[in-house]
Write a protein that holds these residues in place. Structure first.
Motif, PDB file in Angstrom:
ATOM      1  N   LEU A  24     -14.409  16.192 -11.447  1.00 22.16           N
ATOM      2  CA  LEU A  24     -14.186  15.016 -12.281  1.00 22.16           C
ATOM      3  C   LEU A  24     -15.496  14.537 -12.901  1.00 22.16           C
ATOM      4  O   LEU A  24     -15.530  14.149 -14.073  1.00 22.16           O
ATOM      5  CB  LEU A  24     -13.538  13.900 -11.471  1.00 22.16           C
ATOM      6  N   VAL A  25     -16.582  14.560 -12.132  1.00 16.76           N
ATOM      7  CA  VAL A  25     -17.892  14.191 -12.683  1.00 16.76           C
ATOM      8  C   VAL A  25     -18.234  15.093 -13.866  1.00 16.76           C
ATOM      9  O   VAL A  25     -18.732  14.629 -14.901  1.00 16.76           O
ATOM     10  CB  VAL A  25     -18.992  14.296 -11.600  1.00 16.76           C
ATOM     11  N   HIS A  26     -17.945  16.382 -13.712  1.00 17.44           N
ATOM     12  CA  HIS A  26     -18.207  17.338 -14.785  1.00 17.44           C
ATOM     13  C   HIS A  26     -17.381  17.012 -16.029  1.00 17.44           C
ATOM     14  O   HIS A  26     -17.907  17.033 -17.158  1.00 17.44           O
ATOM     15  CB  HIS A  26     -17.890  18.755 -14.293  1.00 17.44           C
ATOM     16  N   LYS A  27     -16.121  16.687 -15.847  1.00 14.81           N
ATOM     17  CA  LYS A  27     -15.259  16.370 -16.992  1.00 14.81           C
ATOM     18  C   LYS A  27     -15.678  15.060 -17.659  1.00 14.81           C
ATOM     19  O   LYS A  27     -15.604  14.914 -18.880  1.00 14.81           O
ATOM     20  CB  LYS A  27     -13.793  16.294 -16.547  1.00 14.81           C
ATOM     21  N   LEU A  28     -16.131  14.111 -16.859  1.00 11.66           N
ATOM     22  CA  LEU A  28     -16.546  12.811 -17.415  1.00 11.66           C
ATOM     23  C   LEU A  28     -17.867  12.917 -18.168  1.00 11.66           C
ATOM     24  O   LEU A  28     -18.220  12.001 -18.926  1.00 11.66           O
ATOM     25  CB  LEU A  28     -16.662  11.773 -16.305  1.00 11.66           C
ATOM     26  N   ALA A  29     -18.588  14.026 -17.998  1.00  7.86           N
ATOM     27  CA  ALA A  29     -19.834  14.230 -18.744  1.00  7.86           C
ATOM     28  C   ALA A  29     -19.566  14.280 -20.248  1.00  7.86           C
ATOM     29  O   ALA A  29     -20.463  14.007 -21.051  1.00  7.86           O
ATOM     30  CB  ALA A  29     -20.519  15.509 -18.274  1.00  7.86           C
ATOM     31  N   ASP A  30     -18.341  14.596 -20.633  1.00  8.44           N
ATOM     32  CA  ASP A  30     -17.984  14.603 -22.055  1.00  8.44           C
ATOM     33  C   ASP A  30     -18.024  13.201 -22.650  1.00  8.44           C
ATOM     34  O   ASP A  30     -18.039  13.045 -23.866  1.00  8.44           O
ATOM     35  CB  ASP A  30     -16.576  15.188 -22.250  1.00  8.44           C
ATOM     36  N   PHE A  31     -18.039  12.185 -21.790  1.00  8.25           N
ATOM     37  CA  PHE A  31     -18.031  10.795 -22.245  1.00  8.25           C
ATOM     38  C   PHE A  31     -19.335  10.089 -21.879  1.00  8.25           C
ATOM     39  O   PHE A  31     -19.373   8.870 -21.739  1.00  8.25           O
ATOM     40  CB  PHE A  31     -16.839  10.049 -21.634  1.00  8.25           C
TER      41      PHE A  31
END
Length: 247
Positions: A24-31
Motif C-alpha cells: 500500500l505504501v508503494h501504491k500511495l507513492a503515486d500520490f
C-alpha cells in the motif's frame, strides 16, 4: 470555492500483514505530491496511542486483525477527527453499510483505479471539513448526552451532533468540531434518546440533526446535503415525513 484547500494530507496505515502495508505504501507513492505516509503499523493494540499522536488526515485501516479488529480499534480510540479508508479482503454487506461513515473501502489486492477514486473522495471530504471549520454554525443550547467508549465517557451537547451513523454493531457520532466518537451501541438504542424536533432517522443507517440540513435533492427518496459537506440518501418510506418536517 472560497476557502483554502489542503495541499498535503497526512496518512497512516494499520494492517497486520507487513507485506500488505508495504504494498500500500508503494501504491500511495503515486500520490506523493498530495499525501504523505507518516506512520505504518502492524499491531493494532500497540498503535492506539501512536496514531492518536500523529495528527493524521486519514487512516488506511485493515478490518480483520488479531488483537483488535478495525472496528474495535476505532472504539478503543473513542474519539478521532481523521477520515478512515478501510482495506480488507472481505466484500461483505457489513462493509458496504460502512461507506457512509468511512471515505471508502478498498478490497485487497487493492486496485489502482479504486485507490484513485478513494483519493478523490478523501480530498473532497477533507476540503469540505476545512471549509466547515471556517464557517461552522453557532452552538445552540440543548441537553447533553453521555457517550460511553472504551477509554471513558464523553459528555456532548446534542446541538453539536451533525449525524449518527451505524457501523456494524457500533454507532459513530459526527460532531460539529469534526470529531467522530465511536460507541458500542446500535443506532436503534440511540433513536429514543434523539427523538425530538431536531433529529430524524432518514434511513436504516443514519440519524441526522435537521438543523444542519442545507439542501434537499429530489429523487425516489431524495438526498440530504448537510453543513459538513456530507450527502445522505433518504429512504422512500421516510421521504414524506422528512419533507413535512423540513418545509
Amino acid at each position: 470555492m472560497n476557502y483554502k484547500t489542503r495541499t498535503m494530507l497526512r496518512a497512516a496505515i494499520l494492517d497486520d500483514e507487513i507485506r500488505g502495508s508495504k504494498l500500500l505504501v508503494h501504491k500511495l507513492a503515486d500520490f506523493e505530491s498530495e499525501l504523505q505516509v507518516v506512520g505504518v503499523f502492524n499491531e493494532s493494540t500497540l498503535a492506539v496511542d501512536a496514531i492518536s499522536a500523529l495528527h493524521i488526515d486519514v487512516l488506511f485501516l485493515d478490518v480483520e486483525m488479531p488483537g483488535l479488529n478495525g472496528f474495535q480499534f476505532l472504539e478503543r480510540l473513542g474519539s478521532f477527527d481523521f477520515e478512515v479508508i478501510f482495506t480488507t479482503a472481505y466484500d461483505s454487506y457489513t462493509l458496504k453499510a460502512l461507506r457512509l461513515s468511512a471515505v471508502d473501502y478498498l478490497l485487497k489486492p487493492i486496485d489502482e483505479e479504486d485507490l484513485q477514486t478513494a483519493m478523490v473522495r478523501l480530498k473532497k471530504r477533507v476540503n469540505e471539513k476545512t471549509a466547515y471549520k471556517v464557517a461552522k454554525p453557532e452552538k445552540k443550547p440543548n441537553n447533553r448526552l453521555a457517550l460511553p467508549t472504551a477509554e471513558g465517557v464523553y459528555l456532548i451537547d446534542k446541538a453539536n451532533i451533525i449525524r449518527v451513523e451505524a457501523m456494524s454493531n457500533y454507532s459513530v457520532f459526527m460532531l460539529t468540531d469534526t470529531r467522530k466518537i465511536v460507541v458500542s451501541k446500535t443506532l436503534k438504542e440511540f433513536e429514543p434518546v434523539l427523538d425530538d424536533t431536531h433529529f430524524m432517522r432518514i434511513n436504516r443507517s443514519v440519524i441526522v440533526n435537521l438543523d444542519f440540513v442545507v439542501k434537499y435533492r429530489k429523487g425516489d427518496g431524495g438526498t440530504l446535503e448537510l453543513s459538513d459537506g456530507s450527502e445522505i440518501e433518504v429512504s422512500s418510506q421516510k421521504k414524506e415525513a422528512l419533507l413535512a418536517r423540513l418545509f
